[in-house]
Design a protein around this motif. Structure first.
Motif, PDB file in Angstrom:
ATOM      1  N   GLU A 173      11.290   2.279  -6.162  1.00 29.99           N
ATOM      2  CA  GLU A 173      11.441   1.549  -7.416  1.00 29.99           C
ATOM      3  C   GLU A 173      10.897   0.123  -7.235  1.00 29.99           C
ATOM      4  N   ASN A 174      10.157  -0.341  -8.224  1.00 29.08           N
ATOM      5  CA  ASN A 174       9.536  -1.674  -8.164  1.00 29.08           C
ATOM      6  C   ASN A 174       8.619  -1.819  -6.944  1.00 29.08           C
ATOM      7  N   PHE A 175       7.849  -0.762  -6.667  1.00 29.12           N
ATOM      8  CA  PHE A 175       6.961  -0.793  -5.505  1.00 29.12           C
ATOM      9  C   PHE A 175       5.942  -1.920  -5.600  1.00 29.12           C
ATOM     10  N   ARG A 176       5.441  -2.172  -6.793  1.00 27.53           N
ATOM     11  CA  ARG A 176       4.472  -3.262  -6.955  1.00 27.53           C
ATOM     12  C   ARG A 176       5.049  -4.574  -6.431  1.00 27.53           C
ATOM     13  N   LYS A 177       6.276  -4.846  -6.799  1.00 22.53           N
ATOM     14  CA  LYS A 177       6.911  -6.098  -6.381  1.00 22.53           C
ATOM     15  C   LYS A 177       7.160  -6.100  -4.882  1.00 22.53           C
ATOM     16  N   GLU A 178       7.653  -4.971  -4.369  1.00 21.00           N
ATOM     17  CA  GLU A 178       7.968  -4.883  -2.937  1.00 21.00           C
ATOM     18  C   GLU A 178       6.708  -5.022  -2.081  1.00 21.00           C
ATOM     19  N   ALA A 179       5.594  -4.474  -2.572  1.00 23.56           N
ATOM     20  CA  ALA A 179       4.337  -4.528  -1.816  1.00 23.56           C
ATOM     21  C   ALA A 179       3.508  -5.765  -2.176  1.00 23.56           C
ATOM     22  N   ARG A 180       4.087  -6.620  -3.001  1.00 27.80           N
ATOM     23  CA  ARG A 180       3.423  -7.855  -3.436  1.00 27.80           C
ATOM     24  C   ARG A 180       2.090  -7.576  -4.129  1.00 27.80           C
ATOM     25  N   LEU A 181       2.115  -6.569  -4.974  1.00 24.32           N
ATOM     26  CA  LEU A 181       0.950  -6.248  -5.779  1.00 24.32           C
ATOM     27  C   LEU A 181       1.114  -6.893  -7.148  1.00 24.32           C
ATOM     28  N   ASP A 214     -11.300  -6.805 -13.572  1.00 20.72           N
ATOM     29  CA  ASP A 214     -10.038  -6.548 -14.277  1.00 20.72           C
ATOM     30  C   ASP A 214      -9.089  -5.679 -13.468  1.00 20.72           C
ATOM     31  N   TYR A 215      -9.529  -5.271 -12.290  1.00 18.90           N
ATOM     32  CA  TYR A 215      -8.712  -4.409 -11.429  1.00 18.90           C
ATOM     33  C   TYR A 215      -8.450  -5.096 -10.096  1.00 18.90           C
ATOM     34  N   GLN A 216      -7.363  -4.691  -9.440  1.00 23.57           N
ATOM     35  CA  GLN A 216      -7.120  -5.120  -8.063  1.00 23.57           C
ATOM     36  C   GLN A 216      -7.354  -3.918  -7.147  1.00 23.57           C
ATOM     37  N   PHE A 217      -7.956  -4.186  -5.999  1.00 29.36           N
ATOM     38  CA  PHE A 217      -8.260  -3.136  -5.032  1.00 29.36           C
ATOM     39  C   PHE A 217      -7.238  -3.199  -3.902  1.00 29.36           C
ATOM     40  N   VAL A 218      -6.673  -2.050  -3.575  1.00 29.35           N
ATOM     41  CA  VAL A 218      -5.633  -1.976  -2.546  1.00 29.35           C
ATOM     42  C   VAL A 218      -6.012  -0.894  -1.538  1.00 29.35           C
ATOM     43  N   ILE A 219      -6.067  -1.288  -0.269  1.00 32.62           N
ATOM     44  CA  ILE A 219      -6.430  -0.351   0.799  1.00 32.62           C
ATOM     45  C   ILE A 219      -5.199   0.408   1.280  1.00 32.62           C
ATOM     46  N   LEU A 229      -9.135  -3.481  11.678  1.00 35.95           N
ATOM     47  CA  LEU A 229     -10.067  -2.689  10.889  1.00 35.95           C
ATOM     48  C   LEU A 229      -9.948  -3.012   9.402  1.00 35.95           C
ATOM     49  N   TYR A 230      -8.726  -3.338   8.990  1.00 33.15           N
ATOM     50  CA  TYR A 230      -8.457  -3.614   7.576  1.00 33.15           C
ATOM     51  C   TYR A 230      -8.371  -5.113   7.297  1.00 33.15           C
ATOM     52  N   ALA A 231      -7.690  -5.827   8.185  1.00 29.90           N
ATOM     53  CA  ALA A 231      -7.355  -7.230   7.925  1.00 29.90           C
ATOM     54  C   ALA A 231      -8.583  -8.108   7.731  1.00 29.90           C
ATOM     55  N   ARG A 232      -9.667  -7.798   8.424  1.00 29.56           N
ATOM     56  CA  ARG A 232     -10.849  -8.671   8.321  1.00 29.56           C
ATOM     57  C   ARG A 232     -11.423  -8.696   6.913  1.00 29.56           C
ATOM     58  N   TRP A 233     -11.163  -7.649   6.128  1.00 31.25           N
ATOM     59  CA  TRP A 233     -11.677  -7.616   4.762  1.00 31.25           C
ATOM     60  C   TRP A 233     -10.952  -8.604   3.857  1.00 31.25           C
ATOM     61  N   GLN A 234      -9.721  -8.955   4.231  1.00 25.05           N
ATOM     62  CA  GLN A 234      -8.965  -9.893   3.404  1.00 25.05           C
ATOM     63  C   GLN A 234      -9.522 -11.310   3.473  1.00 25.05           C
ATOM     64  N   SER A 235     -10.322 -11.601   4.497  1.00 27.95           N
ATOM     65  CA  SER A 235     -10.951 -12.918   4.579  1.00 27.95           C
ATOM     66  C   SER A 235     -12.246 -12.976   3.775  1.00 27.95           C
ATOM     67  N   LYS A 240      -5.774  -6.203  -1.132  1.00 28.19           N
ATOM     68  CA  LYS A 240      -4.457  -6.090  -0.514  1.00 28.19           C
ATOM     69  C   LYS A 240      -4.372  -4.806   0.298  1.00 28.19           C
ATOM     70  N   ILE A 241      -3.396  -4.757   1.185  1.00 19.89           N
ATOM     71  CA  ILE A 241      -3.256  -3.623   2.095  1.00 19.89           C
ATOM     72  C   ILE A 241      -1.846  -3.054   1.991  1.00 19.89           C
ATOM     73  N   VAL A 242      -1.768  -1.745   1.886  1.00 18.97           N
ATOM     74  CA  VAL A 242      -0.492  -1.029   1.942  1.00 18.97           C
ATOM     75  C   VAL A 242      -0.541  -0.140   3.175  1.00 18.97           C
ATOM     76  N   LEU A 243       0.425  -0.283   4.061  1.00 24.79           N
ATOM     77  CA  LEU A 243       0.398   0.414   5.349  1.00 24.79           C
ATOM     78  C   LEU A 243       1.289   1.654   5.328  1.00 24.79           C
ATOM     79  N   ASP A 244       0.708   2.788   5.725  1.00 25.06           N
ATOM     80  CA  ASP A 244       1.453   4.055   5.869  1.00 25.06           C
ATOM     81  C   ASP A 244       2.255   4.410   4.624  1.00 25.06           C
ATOM     82  N   ASP A 245       1.697   4.198   3.469  1.00 21.53           N
ATOM     83  CA  ASP A 245       2.435   4.463   2.232  1.00 21.53           C
ATOM     84  C   ASP A 245       1.488   4.876   1.119  1.00 21.53           C
ATOM     85  N   ALA A 246       0.606   5.821   1.417  1.00 18.81           N
ATOM     86  CA  ALA A 246      -0.399   6.248   0.438  1.00 18.81           C
ATOM     87  C   ALA A 246       0.238   6.839  -0.812  1.00 18.81           C
TER      88      ALA A 246
END
Length: 370
Positions: A173-181, A214-219, A229-235, A240-246
């Motif tokens: 519940e409220n995954f967007r908020k929890e994942a800071r999306l 108009d969209y946000q991209f989330v890995i 492998l993922y973090a370097r793209w944030q620079s 944004k990145i979501v880990l082990d929670d596809a």
């Protein structure tokens, strides 16, 4: 009874964990020793090797690591002999598991295969080896049953275990908020679970970020790969990145770019319009285009028997083509609706949930001679 289970990939770990639950429901005292991952271990298996040690992809990668792979195979054979299981259960991961199947059969161990090697896609005569070395094959796609009939081999269709995994899933519940999306609609990027896949696919997927403001991209990242492998793209990009929670990511996504594999079917079962992407090495592609025997690579299209989702493969996977196809499933409501209707067709073909328990029940009955 004693069960020795081998899964060499992330998806196999998921299906293996649910299979273990199905086995234990009908054999509560089952002793289970396994090659797999955290999910299989959590389900009660005694872990031998983690699949992260086995994740070699592509011809040259396999050749380069051949001594390591052969060492694992030798160790596996010795471990099976030491454990003396009542059955060896193999989950997908054909290159390794078919060698284990031959060894197990020749040494008098009963062998089951759950989630067949994709022999229907290329080198179809490999079905004869499965028939020779596997006592019982439990398949997860309806068309596989008809395929193996061509080789006078009766197999058991148990349904698709992804239904089980998704049916057991409860969105946060409220995954967007929890994942800071943020509140912008989400385009999920699922670049795969192997290092080589992610290194190849993620740059292509990231090329779309500034074309869809108009969209946000989330890995959708996985913890068995290095964070870098993922973090370097944030620079470089506002991503944004979501880990082990596809699954939670898909539950809030509006569209997805997905590397061909199990994730294409998972995305479809979540009703998320997608573009399927894949690019391999030059040598691998030359082999692929000469031996492949099916018209599609994505499970969604293979099950439907027609193009439900767009596949951008190898040289067709360009920034321009990605932009075109992603626009169709984000802006064009007609194309979105056509994909969703195709998804409903796929679900109807696959049937109901319960594959893992059915497979577990049938395996226990066979092992116990009931």
């Amino acid at each position: 009874m004693k069960y020795y289970i081998i899964a060499g990939e992330r998806s196999g770990d998921l299906h293996g964990s649910n299979l273990i639950k199905g086995i234990r429901k009908h054999d509560p005292d089952a002793q289970i020793r396994a090659w797999g991952g955290d999910m299989m271990q959590s389900a009660g298996a005694e872990m031998v090797k983690h699949y992260r040690d086995l994740a070699f992809m592509g011809f040259f990668e396999v050749v380069k690591n051949l001594p390591t792979i052969l060492g694992f195979l030798s160790f596996c054979k010795k471990d099976i002999k030491s454990f003396q299981p009542d059955v060896v259960i193999l989950i997908d991961y054909a290159g390794f598991n078919m060698r284990v199947a031959k060894f197990a059969k020749l040494n008098g161990f009963k062998t089951f295969y759950y989630i067949s090697p994709k022999v229907w896609a290329w080198n179809q005569s490999r079905a004869l080896n499965i028939k020779k070395f596997v006592d019982n094959l439990f398949v997860i796609f309806p068309f596989e049953k008809d395929f193996f009939k061509q080789y006078d081999y009766e197999v058991e269709y148990v349904g698709n275990p992804l239904f089980d995994a998704i049916a057991d899933f409860t969105p946060v519940e409220n995954f967007r908020k929890e994942a800071r999306l943020g509140q912008k609609p989400i385009i999920a990027l699922l670049p795969g679970s192997r290092k080589q896949e992610v290194e190849t696919m993620l740059p292509l997927m990231m090329s779309q970020v500034y074309d869809f403001p108009d969209y946000q991209f989330v890995i959708g990242a996985v913890s068995n790969l290095p964070k870098e492998l993922y973090a370097r793209w944030q620079s470089i990009f506002p991503v944004k990145i979501v880990l082990d929670d596809a699954y939670n990511l898909l539950s809030v996504a509006d569209a997805a770019l997905v590397t061909s594999g199990t994730a294409t079917l998972e995305t479809a079962l979540f009703n998320i319009p997608q573009v399927v992407c894949y690019r391999g090495g030059w040598a691998a592609y030359q082999v692929y285009k000469r031996v492949i025997r099916v018209p599609f690579v994505s499970l969604v299209n293979l099950i439907a028997g027609r193009e439900v989702v767009k596949e951008l493969l190898q040289y067709d996977l360009t920034k321009e083509n990605l932009t075109t196809e992603l626009s169709k499933i984000t802006i064009n409501q007609t194309t979105r609706q056509q994909q969703l209707e195709g998804y409903a067709e796929v679900k109807n073909i696959l049937g109901e949930k319960g594959a893992s328990e059915r497979a577990g029940m049938l395996m226990v009955k066979e092992v116990m001679g009931v």
